[in-house]
Design an enzyme around this catalytic site. Structure first.
Site, PDB file in Angstrom:
ATOM      1  N   ASP A 100      14.320 -17.453  13.271  1.00  0.00           N
ATOM      2  CA  ASP A 100      12.932 -17.722  12.928  1.00  0.00           C
ATOM      3  C   ASP A 100      12.211 -18.105  14.216  1.00  0.00           C
ATOM      4  O   ASP A 100      12.841 -18.364  15.247  1.00  0.00           O
ATOM      5  CB  ASP A 100      12.852 -18.868  11.907  1.00  0.00           C
ATOM      6  N   HIS A 101      10.884 -18.119  14.152  1.00  0.00           N
ATOM      7  CA  HIS A 101      10.075 -18.677  15.223  1.00  0.00           C
ATOM      8  C   HIS A 101       9.622 -20.072  14.808  1.00  0.00           C
ATOM      9  O   HIS A 101       9.062 -20.251  13.727  1.00  0.00           O
ATOM     10  CB  HIS A 101       8.849 -17.804  15.498  1.00  0.00           C
ATOM     11  N   TYR A 127       7.155 -19.106   9.984  1.00  0.00           N
ATOM     12  CA  TYR A 127       7.420 -18.313   8.786  1.00  0.00           C
ATOM     13  C   TYR A 127       7.803 -16.878   9.127  1.00  0.00           C
ATOM     14  O   TYR A 127       7.282 -15.930   8.557  1.00  0.00           O
ATOM     15  CB  TYR A 127       6.224 -18.343   7.830  1.00  0.00           C
ATOM     16  N   HIS A 128       8.769 -16.736  10.037  1.00  0.00           N
ATOM     17  CA  HIS A 128       9.242 -15.418  10.451  1.00  0.00           C
ATOM     18  C   HIS A 128      10.760 -15.305  10.295  1.00  0.00           C
ATOM     19  O   HIS A 128      11.458 -14.885  11.220  1.00  0.00           O
ATOM     20  CB  HIS A 128       8.872 -15.150  11.920  1.00  0.00           C
ATOM     21  N   PRO A 129      11.333 -15.615   9.142  1.00  0.00           N
ATOM     22  CA  PRO A 129      12.786 -15.528   8.998  1.00  0.00           C
ATOM     23  C   PRO A 129      13.255 -14.071   9.001  1.00  0.00           C
ATOM     24  O   PRO A 129      12.595 -13.185   8.469  1.00  0.00           O
ATOM     25  CB  PRO A 129      13.054 -16.189   7.648  1.00  0.00           C
TER      26      PRO A 129
END
Length: 554
Positions: A295-296, A469-471
């Site tokens: 994630d980020h 919110y970049h899983p």
């Protein structure tokens, strides 16, 4: 019910896939989606982006396990539970990623997914509008279904951010999605005619007018197999009816980097010992299922503003009502933009070949849940490293399909994470200190000017870092003989027949920036692989790499 292809999930990849698989009329396609309609201003109005991801109606409500390196905090992990999936609840920021990201995918065994291979798919999906800000059309698509636009940048703080980057010695770029990602410039958004341009609007709704595409509501419980081949999906409709939608050709999971590995494990595909813990018969022992979670992570650096020019003046009941009314009747005004209109992609240090830091700039000091800073007028930058070495996992809590999986990102688990985040904080302070911000800059709201040492900054990060919110990465693509890979380069699940995964879970490594664009691209390219079509011709366009990358970051 029976179809040629059964797709689980109508999100960024799933909607694109459904549209392409059904467009020639030869194949019957069913899309299974648990969520409901996207009709209404909370989703369709771009400026309302903080609402749907905090509403149980539209969000799965996932929360991480206590993160051991963030003081035991549990971070929310919004995923769209609605047609269009996460493209209907995200921030609408459009980033392709850097060319080198995809070359790395290929190096990791994702043959045919290098930048030259994926560039034509990005161009096929795009309908690019540069808004007069520049950029080379040769690098962009102009007749695809996905409208990509730029905000008006009328607030002077957007220009101040870009000018401050220039004054600090960094590059400028007219189009970070084109030849040159590195630098400060305009940010792009999936907004068209004042509306969120989700994959539901771009792909799914037009495609549903075809007789051969059907959208079915229900909770996917598991993949059904016969003689080692996936032949359908078991779904629950409401609290009582369970049925199987059969697939004559293939089942395709496009259910997100959280739900796709969950469904594989519920279907007997995953780490054998973990499946045995939950009494699930092992169909294929794939230890990579649920592993490699990435994630980020980011922090918000907030500065008070000395002039009342920020969005804070609209952050009251009357201001929101007026903006909402203008959007409702005319699809214009503040409601017609996500307000992320300036951006930057930077390299953190000499020797870093291509950008590893991303900035989103906002002309207001506000949290992602929509709560503004108590100090009043302000502005902020969302900043974080793009290529963290930390890895987490998605695992089952039980064999109950209705129970959410266990999610542990393992954020900030390496010293490199802490070093990179400290640099991000100090670099942002340097940018905000430039002359371009002199007319507007007040006190530092967060972290606060008194926090200077490594330990103090680390404490701020530990308490305030949030997911972007970049899983992704939990069903990693790789060579068929790679024991850690889950799918091969044609997105086929290794060890079984008739089953593919097509979404951000197949990313070998997270890409630079927001993931909606790369996820859509995966759906576009996978459609050609599934239908056995020749891939689009590779384009060997060389991206811009800073000639000083080995010696200096500016």
């Amino acid at each position: 019910m029976e179809a040629d292809f059964v797709i689980v999930g109508s999100g960024s990849a799933g909607a694109a896939l459904a549209s392409r698989l059904s467009e020639d009329g030869r194949h019957r396609v069913v899309v299974v989606e648990y969520g409901g309609t996207d009709i209404g201003p909370f989703i369709q109005m771009p400026a309302a982006l903080s609402y749907p991801m905090n509403m149980a109606r539209y969000d799965w409500g996932f929360v991480s396990e206590p993160e051991p390196h963030l003081g035991g905090r549990r971070l929310v992990t919004p995923r769209g539970k609605v047609i269009g999936g996460s493209s209907s609840v995200n921030g609408m920021v459009y980033v392709r990623g850097h060319a080198k990201d995809y070359d790395h995918w290929q190096d990791e065994g994702a043959t045919g997914w290098g930048y030259a291979d994926v560039l034509p798919y990005f161009k096929r999906m795009e309908n690019w509008h540069d808004g007069g800000h520049g950029g080379d059309p040769a690098w962009r698509g102009t007749d695809g279904p996905l409208h990509v636009t730029r905000g008006p940048r009328r607030n002077p703080l957007f220009a101040a951010f870009v000018e401050a980057g220039k004054q600090a010695g960094f590059e400028l770029t007219p189009d970070y999605n084109g030849e040159k990602q590195e630098g400060f410039g305009p940010m792009e958004q999936t907004v068209w005619n004042g509306r969120r341009w989700s994959t539901a609007n771009a792909y799914l709704k037009p495609a549903l007018k075809r007789d051969n595409l059907t959208l079915e509501r229900g909770l996917a419980r598991r993949v059904v197999f016969e003689d080692g081949r996936a032949v359908g999906v078991e779904i629950a409709r409401g609290d009582w009816a369970v049925e199987v939608i059969r697939a004559r050709r293939e089942v395709i999971l496009a259910a997100s980097s959280i739900n796709s590995p969950k469904l594989l494990m519920l279907s007997g595909i995953g780490p054998a010992a973990h499946l045995a813990e939950h009494g699930i018969a092992v169909r294929a022992d794939r230890p990579g299922v649920g592993a490699n979670l990435q994630d980020h992570l980011e922090v918000y650096i907030q500065q008070a503003a000395t002039q009342p020019i920020t969005l804070y003046k609209h952050w009251n009941l009357l201001g929101k009502a007026l903006a909402g009314a203008e959007w409702l009747f005319f699809k214009t005004g503040l409601g017609a933009s996500n307000q992320f209109e300036s951006a930057a992609f930077l390299r953190s240090a000499p020797g870093v070949e291509y950008p590893d830091i991303q900035y989103h700039f906002l002309p207001i000091a506000v949290r992602y849940d929509g709560k503004a800073a108590a100090e009043g007028h302000g502005f902020q930058a969302h900043v974080g490293p793009m290529r963290s070495p930390s890895r987490g996992s998605v695992t089952l809590k039980s064999a109950d399909p209705e129970e959410a999986p266990r999610i542990l990102f393992n954020y900030m688990s390496t010293e490199a994470d802490w070093r990179d985040f400290r640099h991000c904080v100090r670099l942002t302070r340097e940018i905000f200190a430039q002359a371009a911000f002199d007319p507007y800059r007040g006190k530092e709201i967060q972290p606060g000017a008194a926090l200077r040492s490594d330990d103090e900054i680390d404490g701020f990060i530990r308490e305030h870092a949030e997911s972007a919110y970049h899983p992704c990465g939990t069903c990693r693509m790789g060579r068929a003989d790679d024991p850690a890979a889950v799918v091969d380069p044609e997105c086929r699940v290794i060890g079984v027949e008739g089953l593919r995964v097509v979404d951000s879970s197949i990313f070998p490594r997270i890409t630079n920036g927001n993931l909606n664009g790369p996820s859509i691209m995966v759906g576009e390219k996978a459609a050609d692989l599934i239908l056995g079509r020749p891939p689009l011709a590779a384009e060997n366009a060389a991206p811009w790499i800073n000639p000083r990358w080995e010696t200096s970051d500016r």
